[in-house]
Design an enzyme around this catalytic site. Structure first.
Site, PDB file in Angstrom:
ATOM      1  N   CYS A  26     -26.335  30.964  34.882  1.00 36.46           N
ATOM      2  CA  CYS A  26     -25.070  31.658  34.617  1.00 36.46           C
ATOM      3  C   CYS A  26     -24.746  31.554  33.117  1.00 36.46           C
ATOM      4  CB  CYS A  26     -23.953  31.019  35.438  1.00 36.46           C
ATOM      5  SG  CYS A  26     -22.338  31.702  35.061  1.00 36.46           S
ATOM      6  N   GLU A  75      28.190  16.358  23.272  1.00 37.03           N
ATOM      7  CA  GLU A  75      27.311  16.902  22.215  1.00 37.03           C
ATOM      8  C   GLU A  75      26.042  17.475  22.830  1.00 37.03           C
ATOM      9  OE1 GLU A  75      26.302  13.330  20.123  1.00 37.03           O
ATOM     10  OE2 GLU A  75      28.334  13.035  19.353  1.00 37.03           O
ATOM     11  N   GLU A 133      19.131  12.775  14.877  1.00 38.08           N
ATOM     12  CA  GLU A 133      17.881  13.366  15.341  1.00 38.08           C
ATOM     13  C   GLU A 133      17.244  14.202  14.235  1.00 38.08           C
ATOM     14  OE1 GLU A 133      17.427  12.289  18.326  1.00 38.08           O
ATOM     15  OE2 GLU A 133      15.942  13.545  19.349  1.00 38.08           O
ATOM     16  N   LYS A 150      20.929  16.108  31.702  1.00 35.06           N
ATOM     17  CA  LYS A 150      19.747  16.901  31.339  1.00 35.06           C
ATOM     18  C   LYS A 150      19.752  18.265  32.014  1.00 35.06           C
ATOM     19  CE  LYS A 150      16.711  14.069  29.190  1.00 35.06           C
ATOM     20  NZ  LYS A 150      15.572  13.645  29.863  1.00 35.06           N
ATOM     21  N   ARG A 164      12.668   5.224  15.564  1.00 35.82           N
ATOM     22  CA  ARG A 164      13.213   4.348  16.593  1.00 35.82           C
ATOM     23  C   ARG A 164      12.201   3.275  16.992  1.00 35.82           C
ATOM     24  NH1 ARG A 164      13.223   4.670  22.281  1.00 35.82           N
ATOM     25  NH2 ARG A 164      14.938   3.476  23.149  1.00 35.82           N
ATOM     26  N   CYS A 219     -22.300  35.947  36.571  1.00 37.08           N
ATOM     27  CA  CYS A 219     -23.724  36.047  36.933  1.00 37.08           C
ATOM     28  C   CYS A 219     -23.926  36.558  38.353  1.00 37.08           C
ATOM     29  CB  CYS A 219     -24.407  34.703  36.740  1.00 37.08           C
ATOM     30  SG  CYS A 219     -23.916  33.466  37.955  1.00 37.08           S
ATOM     31  N   TYR A 229       0.845  -1.199   0.000  1.00 38.00           N
ATOM     32  CA  TYR A 229       0.000   0.000   0.000  1.00 38.00           C
ATOM     33  C   TYR A 229       0.880   1.249   0.000  1.00 38.00           C
ATOM     34  CZ  TYR A 229      -3.304   3.529   1.607  1.00 38.00           C
ATOM     35  OH  TYR A 229      -4.051   4.668   1.723  1.00 38.00           O
ATOM     36  N   ASP A 230       1.909   1.215   0.859  1.00 35.80           N
ATOM     37  CA  ASP A 230       2.840   2.346   0.912  1.00 35.80           C
ATOM     38  C   ASP A 230       3.471   2.603  -0.441  1.00 35.80           C
ATOM     39  OD1 ASP A 230       2.542   3.173   3.420  1.00 35.80           O
ATOM     40  OD2 ASP A 230       4.211   2.035   4.263  1.00 35.80           O
ATOM     41  N   ASP A 252      16.356  17.979  20.960  1.00 35.63           N
ATOM     42  CA  ASP A 252      15.018  17.547  21.343  1.00 35.63           C
ATOM     43  C   ASP A 252      14.159  17.348  20.090  1.00 35.63           C
ATOM     44  OD1 ASP A 252      13.100  16.807  23.061  1.00 35.63           O
ATOM     45  OD2 ASP A 252      12.669  18.807  23.850  1.00 35.63           O
ATOM     46  N   CYS A 285     -19.249  28.538  40.860  1.00 34.76           N
ATOM     47  CA  CYS A 285     -20.414  29.409  40.745  1.00 34.76           C
ATOM     48  C   CYS A 285     -21.653  28.547  40.954  1.00 34.76           C
ATOM     49  CB  CYS A 285     -20.411  30.029  39.350  1.00 34.76           C
ATOM     50  SG  CYS A 285     -22.015  30.578  38.806  1.00 34.76           S
ATOM     51  N   CYS A 328     -19.624  34.874  41.433  1.00 30.78           N
ATOM     52  CA  CYS A 328     -19.260  34.592  40.046  1.00 30.78           C
ATOM     53  C   CYS A 328     -19.132  35.917  39.285  1.00 30.78           C
ATOM     54  CB  CYS A 328     -20.338  33.714  39.417  1.00 30.78           C
ATOM     55  SG  CYS A 328     -20.167  33.577  37.634  1.00 30.78           S
ATOM     56  N   LYS A 366      29.843  10.914  25.561  1.00 31.08           N
ATOM     57  CA  LYS A 366      30.071   9.587  24.986  1.00 31.08           C
ATOM     58  C   LYS A 366      31.555   9.252  25.032  1.00 31.08           C
ATOM     59  CE  LYS A 366      26.366  10.366  21.696  1.00 31.08           C
ATOM     60  NZ  LYS A 366      25.977  10.609  20.307  1.00 31.08           N
ATOM     61  N   LYS A 424      22.150  17.655  23.348  1.00 36.32           N
ATOM     62  CA  LYS A 424      21.106  16.635  23.198  1.00 36.32           C
ATOM     63  C   LYS A 424      19.908  17.295  22.528  1.00 36.32           C
ATOM     64  CE  LYS A 424      18.723  13.021  25.773  1.00 36.32           C
ATOM     65  NZ  LYS A 424      17.377  13.262  25.285  1.00 36.32           N
ATOM     66  N   TYR A 445      24.502  11.748  14.809  1.00 31.92           N
ATOM     67  CA  TYR A 445      25.346  11.658  16.006  1.00 31.92           C
ATOM     68  C   TYR A 445      25.721  10.217  16.363  1.00 31.92           C
ATOM     69  CZ  TYR A 445      20.679  11.105  18.026  1.00 31.92           C
ATOM     70  OH  TYR A 445      19.404  10.700  18.277  1.00 31.92           O
TER      71      TYR A 445
HETATM   72  S1  IVH Z   1      23.103   9.065  21.336  1.00 31.89           S
HETATM   73  C1  IVH Z   1      23.138   4.678  22.282  1.00 31.89           C
HETATM   74  N1  IVH Z   1      23.326  11.637  20.961  1.00 31.89           N
HETATM   75  O1  IVH Z   1      18.208  11.256  23.017  1.00 31.89           O
HETATM   76  C2  IVH Z   1      23.049   6.141  22.214  1.00 31.89           C
HETATM   77  N2  IVH Z   1      21.170  10.749  21.390  1.00 31.89           N
HETATM   78  O2  IVH Z   1      17.490   9.912  25.497  1.00 31.89           O
HETATM   79  C3  IVH Z   1      22.071   6.625  21.234  1.00 31.89           C
HETATM   80  N3  IVH Z   1      19.399  12.416  21.330  1.00 31.89           N
HETATM   81  O3  IVH Z   1      16.939   8.327  21.542  1.00 31.89           O
HETATM   82  C4  IVH Z   1      21.733   8.031  21.358  1.00 31.89           C
HETATM   83  N4  IVH Z   1      20.653  14.145  20.848  1.00 31.89           N
HETATM   84  O4  IVH Z   1      16.703  10.527  20.244  1.00 31.89           O
HETATM   85  C5  IVH Z   1      22.499  10.618  21.227  1.00 31.89           C
HETATM   86  N5  IVH Z   1      23.656  13.880  20.559  1.00 31.89           N
HETATM   87  C6  IVH Z   1      22.848  12.884  20.818  1.00 31.89           C
HETATM   88  C7  IVH Z   1      21.469  13.065  20.956  1.00 31.89           C
HETATM   89  C8  IVH Z   1      20.664  11.969  21.252  1.00 31.89           C
HETATM   90  C9  IVH Z   1      19.430  13.730  21.074  1.00 31.89           C
HETATM   91  C10 IVH Z   1      18.188  11.662  21.672  1.00 31.89           C
HETATM   92  C11 IVH Z   1      17.971  10.399  20.869  1.00 31.89           C
HETATM   93  C12 IVH Z   1      17.903   9.301  21.877  1.00 31.89           C
HETATM   94  C13 IVH Z   1      17.524  10.031  23.117  1.00 31.89           C
HETATM   95  C14 IVH Z   1      17.958   9.278  24.353  1.00 31.89           C
END
Ligand code: IVH
Length: 705
Positions: free
Chosen positions: A444, A121, A182, A322, A144, A419, A41-42, A125, A438, A416, A298, A123, A234
């Site tokens: 009201c 690096e 990402e 975080k 994922r 009213c 289908y896709d 979002d 109220c 209120c 890392k 992270k 990444y």
């Molecule tokens: S490394 C085994 N690097 O964070 C390591 N993840 O909380 C794989 N993410 O699922 C991830 N920036 O969606 C890595 N510089 C970065 C990232 C990153 C964002 C996200 C990624 C991952 C989630 C984990």
């Protein structure tokens, strides 16, 4: 330029495709009897998009195929990741950074204090994606998913400009290379997208991450193509040639092959370096044009990574540090009181606009009067506003040393504001939550209008074209006072000299459309009709229970309107005391009872399909957790209930299945600890597929399926 013959051939192919897709949509959605696999289908849809992009002059033919079908997400085929896509462990405080390094040193058998090279690096979002290249050509992209298996989003990822279709230096690239990274949306693009959505009356996204996810998971890659998605690489999955030069070396190689790598990535050699990186990125966070929620550390050396391995689903060699929730200060200009459908008075803070986490906040709720008193929040105060993730902004409290001399404690109204009826304070069972309500009920105006808005809203009767503005207008001009009036609107309108079609904001066409939408709702599912009454504590689930128990709106009304009938309410499984008292209050009030009966005389209700006794999940206890991708939580719950399963909110030994979507947390951990069967959403669908409620069943509970 395409030749006439090419266009004619494309036209023929498009017409056939559009017809085929429409047929498969009907088989899938309407008849529950698909004839082809999701993958096939896709392929049809991808070809349709390809032709559509190549021959824009033929887009009207393709448009016919876009209109049909629903639940397109069910159409992504699955991809098993050759190497699982893992998540990261977290740390939140700087003092844990040396501990993270010490753990690694211990594990590697290195003396404390020995140097280990790290890559640090930001992270990002967004949402992670694995993109597979074979001989330098992009062949597949997958989300994922649950880490083991994701969704095939190849066609959509192909539309992202940051992602090369063919790698640079493709001849020197490994034969197989899975690039991981990402997908995200920049803040500026997110704001512009939301503006476009607002102008077109479309859905607004809460934040760039949701916008990126929503844009990627489109059944129509043309829509994805129109959304400005970006990508940072990444990590990597399967590679036919082992990477040289550690993590940083590999990132360099990826960049050389044309993949975007975050320029803030830095080599670090100690806890001090990592913390300095964290602070530096934290300080720059507001100036970056994309959302980040922390940084990632890392281990650079790949042999060391091999030794370190994994703990459960996260690598020992990496961790996310975080940021804490984002905060900002601003001035509280005023506190306004909003009156809700059930009379609750909600204080709303009007703020001097301030950007928190990339989002402009200009008002936010203040919960209730106790909260204002406890925090001693006064008009004119400078207040601290916090936004964490998706969470609605909240005011943490005043900055006392910036309080103006004239600021007085806030006096919550005891009447209120709409009213002027007395507003009484209610506490919950624990005596904690204080809401002032109220007591004006249907006297009201605010409550009446809110009830009408609820009645027409998506979750209730879902009347197209009857939004908040229209309801306010129709109420103010005296045309509607109660739900049943909506169904008399057309006949009444014909008698009036100031016909709606002459009123500002109502064109002749839109009035016709509105009447048509109203007519379409003269017959609705019973549970929706009960829910539409807007009775406190009678939400979707209780409405479903009542619908199932009584079988018809008349039977419901008869029982709810008599004291003996109401006394029997407590025999309905799952309907709790709060709902019973609320039904009691609603129906012992003559005005609201008449309104409900009047509605019953205007609308006919379709009874609900009864729960099955013989499905694979009949009698099983199921818990849904995390974000479901292919259906709403409500749809999942009512679908499960229709199949005879019991849906619970807590995991225990008695739980039969936990259906976990992305982001599942404690409930998933508990299920694993107790050995409860955990299913992905897809596995749940596969388990129940043959017995899934038919579209007709779901229409009764979920609206247009
Ligand atoms: S490394 C085994 N690097 O964070 C390591 N993840 O909380 C794989 N993410 O699922 C991830 N920036 O969606 C890595 N510089 C970065 C990232 C990153 C964002 C996200 C990624 C991952 C989630 C984990």
């Amino acid at each position: 330029m395409a030749t006439t013959t090419e266009i004619a051939a494309a036209k023929l192919e498009l017409e056939t495709l559009a017809r085929d897709i429409a047929r498969h949509d009907k088989l899938y959605h309407g008849d529950d009897a698909p004839e082809i696999s999701d993958g096939d289908y896709d392929a049809l849809r991808r070809r349709l998009t390809e032709l559509e992009l190549a021959f824009p002059e033929l887009s009207s033919i393709a448009a016919a195929a876009h209109g049909v079908g629903a639940a397109p997400s069910a159409r992504f085929s699955k991809v098993k990741h050759a190497i699982p896509m893992l998540s990261l462990g977290n740390l939140f405080v700087e003092s844990e950074v040396p501990e993270f390094i010490a753990r690694i040193q211990r594990f590697l058998g290195h003396p404390p204090g020995s140097a280990i090279r790290f890559a640090a690096e930001p992270k990002i979002d967004g949402l992670s994606c694995s993109i597979r290249y074979e001989n330098g050509h992009l062949v597949r992209a997958a989300t994922r998913g649950d880490g083991e298996e994701g969704e095939d989003v190849t066609a959509n990822v192909r539309t992202i400009a940051d992602v090369p279709q063919i790698l640079r230096h493709a001849d020197k690239a490994p034969a197989v290379l899975e690039v991981r990274g990402e997908i995200y949306m920049s803040r500026a693009d997110f704001a512009a997208l939301n503006q476009r959505q607002a102008a077109a009356g479309g859905k607004l996204f809460a934040n760039p991450r949701n916008a990126a996810a929503g844009s990627l998971r489109q059944s129509d890659p043309k829509i994805t193509a129109s959304r400005p998605l970006r990508f940072f690489a990444y990590a990597w999955g399967e590679t036919s040639r082992p990477p040289l030069g550690g993590h940083l070396g590999m990132l360099e190689a990826l960049s050389w092959m044309g993949l975007p790598v975050n320029p803030l990535t830095t080599a670090c050699a100690s806890a001090g370096d990592l913390i300095a990186f964290y602070r530096d990125i934290g300080a720059r966070r507001a100036t970056l044009d994309y959302d980040i929620d922390g940084v990632v550390y890392k281990v650079d050396d790949l042999a060391q990574r091999e030794t370190l391995g994994f703990v459960s689903r996260s690598p020992r060699w990496a961790i996310a540090h975080k940021f804490s929730a984002e905060k900002a200060t601003t001035i509280l200009r005023d506190i306004e009181i909003q009156v809700g459908r059930t009379g609750s008075l909600t204080p709303v803070a009007r703020l001097e606009p301030v950007t928190v986490g990339g989002v402009v906040v200009s008002n936010c709720t203040l919960h209730n009067e106790d909260d204002i008193a406890r925090k001693d929040i006064r008009i004119g105060d400078t207040v601290t506003v916090q936004r964490a993730g998706d969470v609605i902004p909240q005011i943490l409290g005043p900055v006392l040393d910036r309080r103006p001399a004239e600021a007085r404690p806030y006096a919550f109204p005891t009447r209120c504001p709409v009213c002027q009826s007395e507003a009484v304070k209610e506490t919950d069972d624990s005596g904690e939550l204080a809401v002032r309500r109220c007591t004006g009920g249907l006297r009201c105006d605010a409550q009446v209008v809110e009830r009408l808005k609820h009645f027409a809203s998506r979750e209730a009767l879902d009347i197209d074209g009857l939004g908040e503005k229209q309801i306010q207008f129709l109420y103010d001009s005296g045309r509607i006072r109660q739900p049943a009036d909506i169904f008399r609107l057309k006949a009444e309108d014909a008698k009036r000299p100031d016909r709606l079609a002459h009123c500002e904001g109502f064109g002749a066409v839109s009035v016709e459309k509105l009447f048509k939408a109203i007519d379409e709702r003269r017959t609705v599912a019973l549970d929706r009709l009960i829910y539409s009454l807007g009775i406190r504590h009678v939400g979707r689930t209780n409405s479903l229970r009542l619908a199932r128990h009584y079988g018809s709106f008349d039977a419901f009304l008869e029982n709810a309107s008599s004291p003996t009938g109401r006394a029997a309410l407590n025999s309905i499984e799952g309907v709790g005391q709060a709902a019973i008292s609320s039904l009691d209050r609603f129906f012992s009030d003559e005005t609201s009872a008449i309104i409900a009966w009047d509605l019953g005389s205007m609308v006919s209700a379709i009874p609900l399909a009864t729960a099955r006794q013989d499905s694979p999940v009949s009698g099983k206890i199921v818990v849904f957790t995390g974000t479901l991708q292919r259906m709403t939580r409500d749809a999942a719950k009512s679908g499960a209930e229709l199949l005879g399963a019991k849906v619970s909110g807590t995991v225990s030994k008695k739980t039969d299945y936990v259906v976990a979507g992305p982001g599942a947390g404690e409930k998933l951990d508990k299920a694993q600890a107790l050995g409860v069967t955990v299913l992905t959403e897809d596995e749940w669908i596969a388990l129940t597929a043959a017995d899934q409620p038919t579209t007709a069943d779901l229409v009764t509970t979920e609206g247009r399926a």
